[in-house]
Scaffold this motif. Structure first.
Motif, PDB file in Angstrom:
ATOM      1  N   LEU A 209     -36.693  25.869 -21.696  1.00 31.16           N
ATOM      2  CA  LEU A 209     -35.993  24.908 -22.550  1.00 31.16           C
ATOM      3  C   LEU A 209     -36.397  25.106 -24.011  1.00 31.16           C
ATOM      4  N   TYR A 210     -35.507  24.688 -24.905  1.00 34.26           N
ATOM      5  CA  TYR A 210     -35.802  24.722 -26.338  1.00 34.26           C
ATOM      6  C   TYR A 210     -36.431  23.382 -26.713  1.00 34.26           C
ATOM      7  N   THR A 211     -37.743  23.388 -26.867  1.00 31.68           N
ATOM      8  CA  THR A 211     -38.467  22.125 -27.005  1.00 31.68           C
ATOM      9  C   THR A 211     -38.222  21.416 -28.331  1.00 31.68           C
ATOM     10  N   GLU A 212     -37.759  22.136 -29.346  1.00 25.03           N
ATOM     11  CA  GLU A 212     -37.488  21.493 -30.634  1.00 25.03           C
ATOM     12  C   GLU A 212     -36.090  20.866 -30.686  1.00 25.03           C
ATOM     13  N   LEU A 213     -35.303  21.115 -29.660  1.00 27.93           N
ATOM     14  CA  LEU A 213     -33.963  20.528 -29.574  1.00 27.93           C
ATOM     15  C   LEU A 213     -33.987  19.312 -28.664  1.00 27.93           C
ATOM     16  N   THR A 214     -32.966  18.483 -28.785  1.00 27.72           N
ATOM     17  CA  THR A 214     -32.819  17.357 -27.874  1.00 27.72           C
ATOM     18  C   THR A 214     -32.246  17.853 -26.543  1.00 27.72           C
ATOM     19  N   ALA A 215     -32.261  16.984 -25.549  1.00 27.15           N
ATOM     20  CA  ALA A 215     -31.668  17.341 -24.258  1.00 27.15           C
ATOM     21  C   ALA A 215     -30.179  17.630 -24.406  1.00 27.15           C
ATOM     22  N   ALA A 216     -29.482  16.817 -25.185  1.00 28.20           N
ATOM     23  CA  ALA A 216     -28.049  17.029 -25.401  1.00 28.20           C
ATOM     24  C   ALA A 216     -27.794  18.376 -26.059  1.00 28.20           C
ATOM     25  N   GLU A 217     -28.640  18.747 -27.018  1.00 25.25           N
ATOM     26  CA  GLU A 217     -28.469  20.035 -27.706  1.00 25.25           C
ATOM     27  C   GLU A 217     -28.755  21.195 -26.771  1.00 25.25           C
ATOM     28  N   ASN A 218     -29.744  21.043 -25.895  1.00 26.22           N
ATOM     29  CA  ASN A 218     -29.999  22.076 -24.893  1.00 26.22           C
ATOM     30  C   ASN A 218     -28.797  22.253 -23.983  1.00 26.22           C
ATOM     31  N   LEU A 219     -28.266  21.156 -23.480  1.00 25.15           N
ATOM     32  CA  LEU A 219     -27.107  21.228 -22.584  1.00 25.15           C
ATOM     33  C   LEU A 219     -25.897  21.822 -23.295  1.00 25.15           C
ATOM     34  N   ALA A 220     -25.671  21.425 -24.534  1.00 24.37           N
ATOM     35  CA  ALA A 220     -24.536  21.950 -25.295  1.00 24.37           C
ATOM     36  C   ALA A 220     -24.685  23.451 -25.528  1.00 24.37           C
ATOM     37  N   PHE A 221     -25.906  23.888 -25.816  1.00 29.38           N
ATOM     38  CA  PHE A 221     -26.150  25.318 -26.039  1.00 29.38           C
ATOM     39  C   PHE A 221     -25.760  26.125 -24.809  1.00 29.38           C
ATOM     40  N   PHE A 222     -26.235  25.701 -23.637  1.00 26.96           N
ATOM     41  CA  PHE A 222     -25.928  26.460 -22.424  1.00 26.96           C
ATOM     42  C   PHE A 222     -24.454  26.340 -22.051  1.00 26.96           C
ATOM     43  N   ALA A 223     -23.849  25.190 -22.315  1.00 23.54           N
ATOM     44  CA  ALA A 223     -22.415  25.034 -22.041  1.00 23.54           C
ATOM     45  C   ALA A 223     -21.588  25.998 -22.893  1.00 23.54           C
ATOM     46  N   LYS A 224     -22.006  26.216 -24.139  1.00 27.74           N
ATOM     47  CA  LYS A 224     -21.293  27.156 -25.011  1.00 27.74           C
ATOM     48  C   LYS A 224     -21.442  28.585 -24.513  1.00 27.74           C
ATOM     49  N   LEU A 225     -22.626  28.905 -23.965  1.00 27.52           N
ATOM     50  CA  LEU A 225     -22.828  30.248 -23.420  1.00 27.52           C
ATOM     51  C   LEU A 225     -21.813  30.557 -22.323  1.00 27.52           C
ATOM     52  N   TYR A 226     -21.431  29.518 -21.581  1.00 26.46           N
ATOM     53  CA  TYR A 226     -20.462  29.689 -20.498  1.00 26.46           C
ATOM     54  C   TYR A 226     -19.022  29.503 -20.971  1.00 26.46           C
ATOM     55  N   ARG A 227     -18.847  29.456 -22.293  1.00 32.19           N
ATOM     56  CA  ARG A 227     -17.514  29.416 -22.919  1.00 32.19           C
ATOM     57  C   ARG A 227     -16.685  28.211 -22.475  1.00 32.19           C
ATOM     58  N   LEU A 228     -17.336  27.095 -22.255  1.00 31.68           N
ATOM     59  CA  LEU A 228     -16.604  25.878 -21.931  1.00 31.68           C
ATOM     60  C   LEU A 228     -15.959  25.323 -23.199  1.00 31.68           C
ATOM     61  N   SER A 229     -14.786  24.751 -23.034  1.00 30.34           N
ATOM     62  CA  SER A 229     -14.111  24.125 -24.179  1.00 30.34           C
ATOM     63  C   SER A 229     -14.886  22.886 -24.617  1.00 30.34           C
ATOM     64  N   LYS A 230     -14.551  22.362 -25.773  1.00 26.05           N
ATOM     65  CA  LYS A 230     -15.248  21.178 -26.280  1.00 26.05           C
ATOM     66  C   LYS A 230     -15.112  20.005 -25.310  1.00 26.05           C
ATOM     67  N   ARG A 231     -13.922  19.825 -24.751  1.00 30.27           N
ATOM     68  CA  ARG A 231     -13.708  18.742 -23.790  1.00 30.27           C
ATOM     69  C   ARG A 231     -14.499  18.984 -22.516  1.00 30.27           C
ATOM     70  N   GLU A 232     -14.480  20.228 -22.032  1.00 29.59           N
ATOM     71  CA  GLU A 232     -15.238  20.558 -20.821  1.00 29.59           C
ATOM     72  C   GLU A 232     -16.738  20.368 -21.045  1.00 29.59           C
ATOM     73  N   ARG A 233     -17.210  20.758 -22.230  1.00 26.15           N
ATOM     74  CA  ARG A 233     -18.634  20.587 -22.526  1.00 26.15           C
ATOM     75  C   ARG A 233     -19.028  19.127 -22.463  1.00 26.15           C
ATOM     76  N   SER A 234     -18.209  18.296 -23.060  1.00 24.38           N
ATOM     77  CA  SER A 234     -18.499  16.867 -23.080  1.00 24.38           C
ATOM     78  C   SER A 234     -18.528  16.287 -21.672  1.00 24.38           C
ATOM     79  N   GLU A 235     -17.558  16.668 -20.852  1.00 21.91           N
ATOM     80  CA  GLU A 235     -17.472  16.156 -19.490  1.00 21.91           C
ATOM     81  C   GLU A 235     -18.644  16.637 -18.635  1.00 21.91           C
TER      82      GLU A 235
END
Length: 240
Positions: free
Chosen positions: A86-112
């Motif tokens: 995990l990226y300890t200097e980031l928040t949990a939401a930022e960690n999840l968003a980072f990995f969601a972007k790696l999987y090329r999820l759309s903004k709506r999919e990332r949020s869901e």
């Protein structure tokens, strides 16, 4: 395709020590398969070869009809390692968003998916907290959320409930069973906890890098005429 994962003739040595001996194992689709055994028996090494993190010295792994390693498989596998990455200097939401972007999820999919994964592991109210302030158990829960983030076809979870309280552990298992029953996911889980092993559809018991028994929990207990999986393991030489 009947099997999600097929291992044939797998061998792995570290510094001239045999960690995985010649091993064959096939894991069917749409079920929860448990790798059961004590620390040091080869469970983590085996799953690292399945996801392509390390290469076997001999043998081959096929996942979803593709030989490992295969970059395309990364989109289909949700992997939770024993050690939290995990990226300890980031928040949990930022960690999840980072990995969601790696999987090329759309903004709506990332949020869901972030909302879903955080709810499953009980971190919704802690999403804005930096990981540096998370406890060990919270980090494990976030690692599981990351494994779920891209809605993978296969989940590979290395002792996912270690350090997690019994109430949340029960909720996580209920979700794993829902993913199997309703979404037909294939879930491979390593554990040394017998009550978790009982919840698996099938098991492979490992000792010193080899499979010493496999089957459903009920069939194994019936085969060895015992009442618990602990007794199965002991009866077939699971203890040193």
């Amino acid at each position: 395709m009947k099997h999600a994962i097929i291992m044939e003739g797998m061998v792995k040595n570290f510094q001239h020590k045999s960690v995985i001996q010649p091993l064959d194992l096939a894991i069917e689709k749409s079920g929860i398969f448990g790798l059961l055994g004590p620390s040091g028996c080869g469970k983590t090494t085996l799953i690292k070869m399945i996801v392509g993190l390390i290469k076997p010295d001999a043998g081959s792994v096929t996942v979803l009809d593709h030989k490992v390693p295969n970059e395309a498989l990364l989109m289909e596998i949700g992997y939770m390692a024993q050690t939290d990455a995990l990226y300890t200097e980031l928040t949990a939401a930022e960690n999840l968003a980072f990995f969601a972007k790696l999987y090329r999820l759309s903004k709506r999919e990332r949020s869901e998916r972030i909302r879903y994964a955080a709810e499953i592991v009980g971190l919704t109210s802690d999403l804005k907290t930096r990981i540096a302030f998370y406890s060990g158990g919270m980090k494990r829960r976030l690692s599981l959320a990351i494994a779920l983030i891209q809605n993978p076809e296969i989940l590979i979870l290395d002792e996912p409930t270690v350090g997690i309280d019994p109430v949340l552990k029960r909720a996580i298992w209920q979700e794993l069973e829902r993913l199997r029953d309703e979404e037909h996911k294939t879930i491979l889980i390593t554990t040394h906890v017998m009550d978790e092993a009982e919840r698996c559809d099938k098991l492979a018991m490992l000792r010193e890098g080899t499979v010493i028994a496999s089957g459903t929990p009920a069939a194994l207990k019936q085969q060895y005429a015992v009442e618990t999986l602990d007794d199965v393991f002991l009866k077939i030489g699971g203890s040193r």
